[in-house]
Enzyme design. Structure first.
Site, PDB file in Angstrom:
ATOM      1  N   VAL A 134       0.885  -1.298   0.087  1.00 27.76           N
ATOM      2  CA  VAL A 134      -0.080   0.115   0.139  1.00 27.76           C
ATOM      3  C   VAL A 134       0.888   1.402   0.065  1.00 27.76           C
ATOM      4  O   VAL A 134       1.866   1.110   0.606  1.00 27.76           O
ATOM      5  CB  VAL A 134      -0.801   0.029   1.267  1.00 27.76           C
ATOM      6  CG1 VAL A 134      -1.596   1.377   1.406  1.00 27.76           C
ATOM      7  CG2 VAL A 134      -1.759  -1.331   1.397  1.00 27.76           C
ATOM      8  N   CYS A 135       0.643   2.324  -0.817  1.00 27.68           N
ATOM      9  CA  CYS A 135       1.089   3.673  -0.747  1.00 27.68           C
ATOM     10  C   CYS A 135      -0.128   4.780  -0.774  1.00 27.68           C
ATOM     11  O   CYS A 135      -1.127   4.546  -0.751  1.00 27.68           O
ATOM     12  CB  CYS A 135       2.312   3.833  -1.540  1.00 27.68           C
ATOM     13  SG  CYS A 135       1.707   3.969  -3.104  1.00 27.68           S
ATOM     14  N   ARG A 136       0.402   6.023  -1.192  1.00 29.97           N
ATOM     15  CA  ARG A 136      -0.769   6.997  -1.436  1.00 29.97           C
ATOM     16  C   ARG A 136      -1.539   6.721  -2.657  1.00 29.97           C
ATOM     17  O   ARG A 136      -2.884   6.838  -2.806  1.00 29.97           O
ATOM     18  CB  ARG A 136       0.012   8.319  -1.320  1.00 29.97           C
ATOM     19  CG  ARG A 136      -0.741   9.569  -1.559  1.00 29.97           C
ATOM     20  CD  ARG A 136      -0.048  10.791  -1.438  1.00 29.97           C
ATOM     21  NE  ARG A 136       0.284  11.236  -2.936  1.00 29.97           N
ATOM     22  CZ  ARG A 136      -0.442  11.500  -3.902  1.00 29.97           C
ATOM     23  NH1 ARG A 136      -1.598  12.148  -3.381  1.00 29.97           N
ATOM     24  NH2 ARG A 136       0.202  11.751  -4.802  1.00 29.97           N
TER      25      ARG A 136
END
Length: 107
Positions: free
Chosen positions: A65-67
């Protein structure tokens, strides 16, 4: 052809709700993680992935997961290049996440 798959935020939310055993790895920076993250997500910033690889179990389904999905895509590439087979990128990242978010104050 990619060595990893994408998963939607809704699919991740369902896996968590159903109690599936997954590793959720957040590759954002500390400040981003503190401002809001998914319950159970382990913070390993992208720049630390190489030295913290031993914290990720290659036998478990791993969702990164990231932005927005870009950094986590690079993390998926890195893990796949190091023999991880059960790697998925959460498409759209936290920008698309509609589920509950925890802040550092909330834990």
């Amino acid at each position: 052809m990619s060595k990893w798959a994408e998963i939607t935020t809704k699919e991740v939310e369902k896996l968590l709700k159903d109690g599936k055993e997954i590793q959720l790895i957040d590759v954002r920076e500390v400040e981003e993680y503190r401002s809001g993250h998914i319950r159970g997500a382990q913070l390993i910033p992208l720049g630390q992935l190489d030295v913290r690889l031993d914290e990720i179990d290659p036998n478990k389904e791993t969702i990164l997961v990231c932005r927005s999905g870009a950094r986590s895509g690079r993390a998926c590439d890195y893990l796949a290049d190091h023999g991880y087979k059960k790697v998925k990128n959460m498409a759209g990242g936290m920008l698309d996440w509609q589920g509950k978010v925890l802040t550092m104050d909330g834990e």
